[in-house]
Design a protein around this motif. Structure first.
Motif, short mmCIF file in Angstrom:
data_model
loop_
_atom_site.label_atom_id
_atom_site.label_comp_id
_atom_site.label_asym_id
_atom_site.label_seq_id
_atom_site.Cartn_x
_atom_site.Cartn_y
_atom_site.Cartn_z
N ARG A 9 38.41 43.57 41.95
CA ARG A 9 39.20 44.79 41.92
C ARG A 9 39.26 45.40 43.32
NH1 ARG A 9 37.73 48.17 36.35
NH2 ARG A 9 37.77 46.36 34.94
N TYR A 32 46.64 33.52 41.17
CA TYR A 32 46.14 34.82 40.74
C TYR A 32 47.30 35.66 40.22
CZ TYR A 32 42.23 33.56 43.85
OH TYR A 32 41.20 32.91 44.48
N ARG A 84 43.69 45.06 39.91
CA ARG A 84 42.80 44.07 39.28
C ARG A 84 43.35 42.67 39.50
NH1 ARG A 84 40.92 47.27 34.77
NH2 ARG A 84 41.12 49.43 35.44
N TYR A 144 43.19 38.71 38.54
CA TYR A 144 42.81 37.76 37.50
C TYR A 144 43.20 36.36 37.95
CZ TYR A 144 42.13 41.53 34.05
OH TYR A 144 41.68 42.63 33.38
N HIS A 145 42.42 35.38 37.49
CA HIS A 145 42.83 34.00 37.72
C HIS A 145 43.96 33.68 36.76
CE1 HIS A 145 42.77 29.68 38.29
NE2 HIS A 145 41.98 29.86 39.34
N LYS A 146 45.07 33.20 37.29
CA LYS A 146 46.26 32.98 36.45
C LYS A 146 46.02 31.94 35.37
CE LYS A 146 49.93 30.71 37.94
NZ LYS A 146 51.17 30.37 38.66
N TYR A 166 46.04 38.54 29.82
CA TYR A 166 45.08 39.16 30.72
C TYR A 166 44.73 40.55 30.19
CZ TYR A 166 47.38 35.50 33.38
OH TYR A 166 47.93 34.29 33.75
N GLU A 225 42.36 33.06 33.20
CA GLU A 225 42.50 34.39 32.59
C GLU A 225 41.31 35.32 32.84
OE1 GLU A 225 44.75 33.82 28.52
OE2 GLU A 225 43.35 32.16 28.79
N ASP A 226 40.39 34.94 33.72
CA ASP A 226 39.22 35.77 34.00
C ASP A 226 39.53 36.75 35.12
OD1 ASP A 226 37.68 34.42 32.11
OD2 ASP A 226 37.05 32.90 33.57
N GLU A 227 38.95 37.95 34.99
CA GLU A 227 39.06 38.91 36.08
C GLU A 227 38.10 38.50 37.19
OE1 GLU A 227 38.50 43.68 37.02
OE2 GLU A 227 38.60 43.00 34.93
#
Length: 329
Positions: free
Chosen positions: A277, A240, A265, A267-269, A223, A272-274
């Motif tokens: 926030r 997440y 922040r 992120y999708h676990k 990430y 891997e996308d943010e």
């Protein structure tokens, strides 16, 4: 997701921890004070005094009977026992069953950094704790910055100043594996485990977090962030991870939270996308912990505040676009 702001410390936060039931939150900071809070409403339950230096770390036993803290006054203790060490204690962690407590000591003043393991007694006399560690691991190559226990306490996992992660045998202290996970000489500031303790998440100065398999320390996910990371946590129920950090005060030329990147922040676990926030702190986020039931998270900042965020219904209803596509299929 309106936050509850907890004001009980005069200096920057160093670590926060929910207990296993999630009804209590413990916080420690550089002001020598340990605070206990009700997590539901942020009401302060009480404070623990006794340390003479900055308190770096805190953990609570699985049964919420004992509280362990580690300090710059070179001691660790649970209100009923104090252990003295030659250098500062930077991380404490109870084993999953609470029978052992590990402590990570600093490398300083001619002393090498160590990981010590203490046997914990829950008998009628809580003051009757072993005086000496049952195990001592000396980190000769690169000092350990943080450490914790894997599933069933099968391994001790430690992260190091040089960006590597090690796996140790908790009975013999032998190093079983050492993997260079982050950029060389990029200190790892935090590791936290998944609920089943089969994977762990790192947070590093190299502006990234890594999801690792406990069994072989294989890197599963990465990430990337745009700021040095101080803490990272895995959320139950939703796939997440939450990362926290921020630029050091000496590197920030404006008070703008956006410039300082003082945000939690999400992120999708898996992908891997943010995905989002959360702002609020007026300084770097030093520590993050997620409620064991996945219903809230808390963050502690350089600004001296703890913020508890209880997730709204929309958080649980939200579906990532790829997840929607999978549902349609």
């Amino acid at each position: 997701m309106r936050p509850i702001l907890l004001s009980g410390h005069e200096r920057s936060l160093t670590q926060i921890r929910f207990n296993r039931d999630g009804d209590l939150l413990f916080s420690v900071s550089k002001d020598k004070i340990v605070c206990a809070w009700w997590s539901a409403n942020g009401e302060r339950l009480g404070t623990y005094n006794g340390h003479q230096g900055a308190v770096w770390t805190v953990d609570v036993s699985p049964n919420t009977v004992l509280l362990a803290t580690g300090s710059a006054d070179n001691t660790t203790g649970e209100c009923v026992k104090v252990w003295d060490f030659p250098t500062a204690v930077k991380r404490v962690a109870f084993s999953p069953d609470g029978s052992k407590l590990l402590a990570v000591t600093e490398k300083r003043m001619g002393f090498l950094g160590t990981i010590v393991v203490l046997d914990i007694n829950y008998g009628e006399n809580l003051e009757d704790q072993a005086a000496e560690p049952s195990l001592k691991i000396t980190c000769e190559d690169s000092k350990a910055t943080v450490a914790g226990w894997s599933f069933l306490a099968k391994y001790i996992i430690a992260a190091h100043e040089d960006g590597s992660v090690s796996q140790y045998d908790p009975k013999t202290g032998d190093q079983l594996l050492n993997v260079q996970v982050h950029e060389f000489d990029s200190q790892i500031n935090d590791i936290q485990f998944s609920p089943d303790r089969t994977s762990l998440l790192t947070a590093s100065k190299d502006k990234s977090a890594k999801l690792l398999s406990v069994r072989d320390l294989n890197i599963l996910k990465t990430y990337p962030a745009d700021t040095p990371l101080n803490s990272a946590s895995i959320t139950p129920k939703k796939d997440y991870v939450i990362l926290g950090g921020g630029q050091a005060a000496m590197d920030v030329t404006t008070t703008s939270a956006r410039q300082g990147k003082f945000e939690a922040r999400f992120y999708h676990k898996i992908f891997e996308d943010e995905i989002g926030r959360v702002r609020g702190h007026f300084g770097p986020l030093n520590t993050i912990d997620v409620h064991p039931a996945g219903t809230a998270y808390a963050s502690g900042g350089e600004d001296g505040y703890v913020r508890i965020h209880h997730f709204d219904k929309s958080y649980f209803d939200f579906m990532y676009e790829v997840e929607r596509e999978q549902m349609r299929k």
